[in-house]
Each structure stands twice: as structure tokens, then as C-alpha cells.
Design a protein around this motif. Sequence first.
Motif, PDB file in Angstrom:
ATOM      1  N   VAL A 194      -9.431   8.784  -5.407  1.00  0.00           N
ATOM      2  CA  VAL A 194     -10.013   8.733  -4.061  1.00  0.00           C
ATOM      3  C   VAL A 194     -10.634   7.362  -3.806  1.00  0.00           C
ATOM      4  CG1 VAL A 194     -11.748   9.745  -2.537  1.00  0.00           C
ATOM      5  CG2 VAL A 194     -10.388  11.219  -4.030  1.00  0.00           C
ATOM      6  N   TRP A 195     -11.302   6.795  -4.812  1.00  0.00           N
ATOM      7  CA  TRP A 195     -11.921   5.473  -4.663  1.00  0.00           C
ATOM      8  C   TRP A 195     -10.857   4.388  -4.488  1.00  0.00           C
ATOM      9  CZ3 TRP A 195     -16.595   5.452  -3.170  1.00  0.00           C
ATOM     10  CH2 TRP A 195     -17.458   6.449  -3.576  1.00  0.00           C
ATOM     11  N   VAL A 196      -9.777   4.500  -5.227  1.00  0.00           N
ATOM     12  CA  VAL A 196      -8.687   3.526  -5.081  1.00  0.00           C
ATOM     13  C   VAL A 196      -8.136   3.579  -3.662  1.00  0.00           C
ATOM     14  CG1 VAL A 196      -6.369   2.894  -5.861  1.00  0.00           C
ATOM     15  CG2 VAL A 196      -8.083   3.633  -7.535  1.00  0.00           C
ATOM     16  N   PHE A 197      -7.893   4.784  -3.166  1.00  0.00           N
ATOM     17  CA  PHE A 197      -7.352   4.949  -1.820  1.00  0.00           C
ATOM     18  C   PHE A 197      -8.314   4.410  -0.756  1.00  0.00           C
ATOM     19  CE2 PHE A 197      -6.819   7.316   2.118  1.00  0.00           C
ATOM     20  CZ  PHE A 197      -5.468   7.101   2.376  1.00  0.00           C
ATOM     21  N   LEU A 198      -9.586   4.752  -0.870  1.00  0.00           N
ATOM     22  CA  LEU A 198     -10.568   4.315   0.127  1.00  0.00           C
ATOM     23  C   LEU A 198     -10.770   2.800   0.127  1.00  0.00           C
ATOM     24  CD1 LEU A 198     -13.282   7.118  -0.182  1.00  0.00           C
ATOM     25  CD2 LEU A 198     -11.629   6.778   1.665  1.00  0.00           C
ATOM     26  N   ILE A 199     -10.867   2.207  -1.039  1.00  0.00           N
ATOM     27  CA  ILE A 199     -11.093   0.760  -1.111  1.00  0.00           C
ATOM     28  C   ILE A 199      -9.870  -0.004  -0.644  1.00  0.00           C
ATOM     29  CG2 ILE A 199     -11.489  -1.167  -2.701  1.00  0.00           C
ATOM     30  CD1 ILE A 199     -13.330   0.798  -4.289  1.00  0.00           C
ATOM     31  N   TRP A 200      -8.691   0.362  -1.158  1.00  0.00           N
ATOM     32  CA  TRP A 200      -7.468  -0.346  -0.773  1.00  0.00           C
ATOM     33  C   TRP A 200      -7.154  -0.113   0.701  1.00  0.00           C
ATOM     34  CZ3 TRP A 200      -2.256   0.178  -3.907  1.00  0.00           C
ATOM     35  CH2 TRP A 200      -1.409  -0.860  -3.551  1.00  0.00           C
ATOM     36  N   GLY A 201      -7.298   1.121   1.163  1.00  0.00           N
ATOM     37  CA  GLY A 201      -7.072   1.427   2.577  1.00  0.00           C
ATOM     38  C   GLY A 201      -8.066   0.721   3.480  1.00  0.00           C
ATOM     39  N   PHE A 214       0.833  -1.199   0.000  1.00  0.00           N
ATOM     40  CA  PHE A 214       0.000   0.000   0.000  1.00  0.00           C
ATOM     41  C   PHE A 214       0.873   1.255   0.000  1.00  0.00           C
ATOM     42  CE2 PHE A 214      -2.432   3.298   2.269  1.00  0.00           C
ATOM     43  CZ  PHE A 214      -3.579   3.350   1.489  1.00  0.00           C
ATOM     44  N   ALA A 215       1.915   1.249   0.843  1.00  0.00           N
ATOM     45  CA  ALA A 215       2.800   2.418   0.959  1.00  0.00           C
ATOM     46  C   ALA A 215       3.574   2.678  -0.332  1.00  0.00           C
ATOM     47  CB  ALA A 215       3.775   2.226   2.119  1.00  0.00           C
ATOM     48  N   VAL A 216       3.892   1.648  -1.081  1.00  0.00           N
ATOM     49  CA  VAL A 216       4.599   1.816  -2.353  1.00  0.00           C
ATOM     50  C   VAL A 216       3.599   2.009  -3.497  1.00  0.00           C
ATOM     51  CG1 VAL A 216       6.082   0.634  -4.027  1.00  0.00           C
ATOM     52  CG2 VAL A 216       6.636   0.543  -1.598  1.00  0.00           C
ATOM     53  N   GLY A 217       2.513   1.265  -3.470  1.00  0.00           N
ATOM     54  CA  GLY A 217       1.562   1.274  -4.571  1.00  0.00           C
ATOM     55  C   GLY A 217       0.771   2.559  -4.706  1.00  0.00           C
ATOM     56  N   MET A 218       0.340   3.131  -3.592  1.00  0.00           N
ATOM     57  CA  MET A 218      -0.478   4.349  -3.678  1.00  0.00           C
ATOM     58  C   MET A 218       0.276   5.525  -4.308  1.00  0.00           C
ATOM     59  SD  MET A 218      -3.634   3.989  -3.191  1.00  0.00           S
ATOM     60  CE  MET A 218      -3.997   5.721  -3.373  1.00  0.00           C
ATOM     61  N   PRO A 219       1.527   5.788  -3.946  1.00  0.00           N
ATOM     62  CA  PRO A 219       2.232   6.868  -4.656  1.00  0.00           C
ATOM     63  C   PRO A 219       2.395   6.593  -6.157  1.00  0.00           C
ATOM     64  CG  PRO A 219       3.331   6.407  -2.592  1.00  0.00           C
ATOM     65  CD  PRO A 219       2.295   5.338  -2.780  1.00  0.00           C
ATOM     66  N   VAL A 220       2.610   5.322  -6.517  1.00  0.00           N
ATOM     67  CA  VAL A 220       2.735   4.987  -7.935  1.00  0.00           C
ATOM     68  C   VAL A 220       1.411   5.240  -8.654  1.00  0.00           C
ATOM     69  CG1 VAL A 220       3.083   3.078  -9.561  1.00  0.00           C
ATOM     70  CG2 VAL A 220       4.613   3.337  -7.601  1.00  0.00           C
ATOM     71  N   VAL A 221       0.313   4.748  -8.085  1.00  0.00           N
ATOM     72  CA  VAL A 221      -0.997   4.940  -8.711  1.00  0.00           C
ATOM     73  C   VAL A 221      -1.366   6.419  -8.724  1.00  0.00           C
ATOM     74  CG1 VAL A 221      -3.467   4.405  -8.501  1.00  0.00           C
ATOM     75  CG2 VAL A 221      -1.769   2.616  -8.136  1.00  0.00           C
ATOM     76  N   THR A 222      -1.026   7.152  -7.672  1.00  0.00           N
ATOM     77  CA  THR A 222      -1.310   8.587  -7.630  1.00  0.00           C
ATOM     78  C   THR A 222      -0.520   9.333  -8.699  1.00  0.00           C
ATOM     79  OG1 THR A 222      -1.772   8.444  -5.264  1.00  0.00           O
ATOM     80  CG2 THR A 222      -1.311  10.638  -6.145  1.00  0.00           C
ATOM     81  N   GLY A 223       0.722   8.932  -8.905  1.00  0.00           N
ATOM     82  CA  GLY A 223       1.525   9.538  -9.975  1.00  0.00           C
ATOM     83  C   GLY A 223       0.928   9.287 -11.346  1.00  0.00           C
ATOM     84  N   ILE A 224       0.469   8.061 -11.571  1.00  0.00           N
ATOM     85  CA  ILE A 224      -0.183   7.730 -12.844  1.00  0.00           C
ATOM     86  C   ILE A 224      -1.455   8.568 -13.012  1.00  0.00           C
ATOM     87  CG2 ILE A 224      -1.422   5.896 -14.078  1.00  0.00           C
ATOM     88  CD1 ILE A 224       0.650   3.947 -12.798  1.00  0.00           C
ATOM     89  N   TRP A 225      -2.227   8.681 -11.933  1.00  0.00           N
ATOM     90  CA  TRP A 225      -3.448   9.477 -11.977  1.00  0.00           C
ATOM     91  C   TRP A 225      -3.137  10.939 -12.315  1.00  0.00           C
ATOM     92  CZ3 TRP A 225      -4.745  13.306  -8.210  1.00  0.00           C
ATOM     93  CH2 TRP A 225      -6.009  13.869  -8.372  1.00  0.00           C
ATOM     94  N   ALA A 226      -2.148  11.520 -11.624  1.00  0.00           N
ATOM     95  CA  ALA A 226      -1.804  12.931 -11.859  1.00  0.00           C
ATOM     96  C   ALA A 226      -1.317  13.141 -13.294  1.00  0.00           C
ATOM     97  CB  ALA A 226      -0.747  13.385 -10.864  1.00  0.00           C
ATOM     98  N   LEU A 227      -0.518  12.199 -13.794  1.00  0.00           N
ATOM     99  CA  LEU A 227      -0.014  12.327 -15.166  1.00  0.00           C
ATOM    100  C   LEU A 227      -1.146  12.239 -16.183  1.00  0.00           C
ATOM    101  CD1 LEU A 227       2.438  12.545 -17.035  1.00  0.00           C
ATOM    102  CD2 LEU A 227       2.573  10.048 -16.987  1.00  0.00           C
TER     103      LEU A 227
END
Length: 125
Positions: free
Chosen positions: A86-93, A46-59
Motif C-alpha cells: 500500500v505504501w509503495v502504491f501511495l508514494i509512487w502514485g 507505473f502501469a507495468v511496475g505496480m503489477p510486478v511489485v504486487t506479484g512479488i509482494w503476494a508471493l
Amino acid sequence: MLTEQKNARPAITVGRPTSPDDEALRRTAVHQAERIRNLKLHAAMFAVGMPVVTGIWALTEYLNADGWPERFSESAGEGNWNPWIVWVFLIWGGLLAIQAVRTYVGRPPTDAEVEQELKRLRARG
């Protein structure tokens, strides 16, 4: 001449259970240790994946909006952010939180907890 035997076993096995109760306790401890290790692995992912997914989202949002979007909106119009991250973060978290609760709250009771409950039941009855 002293030679070393490659597959020699010690005569006394230290730390191994000797009774059926000890064996059951050991199985329980191994199971709980595996649950804790799995939780730590999930938290690390989660700690590694969320920044990666967030970067993809921002790009993707930057490229879709031809620059930095100004506001959140479900419409893909110019200047809008699509907040699917936000949905990715809430579901995975949420899944990680459920696993943490099951790992630490769903563990077998300790001997002290069992004794405390026995005392309570004896006092009541």
C-alpha cells in the motif's frame, strides 16, 4: 545522369522559426512536449511496475505465511498479510500525480489566457 547528394539540405526550411519570438515559442513548445513525453513514460512504468511489485509482494506473503494469509497486520504472525505494498502504491502514485499536475497545470499560459487576464486588469483599473 542524375545522382543523389547524400548530405544535401533543402533550400527552404519549412516549419522553422524566423523571428526571436518564434524561436522562444518553439523552445517553450519543445520543453512542454518533453514534459508530456516524460509523464507518459512515468505512467507506463507505473502501469507495468505496480503489477510486478504486487506479484512479488503476494508471493513473499504467501511464502512467509505458509499459504494465503487471512488478514492484514503489521505482525508477521501466521495468517497475517504485511501491507507494505500500500505504501509503495501511495508514494509512487503520489509522485506520478505531482508530475501530472506540474506538466499540465504548470505549463506556460496560452495567448488566449494572457489576453483574458489583460482584459480583466484593464476593466479593473
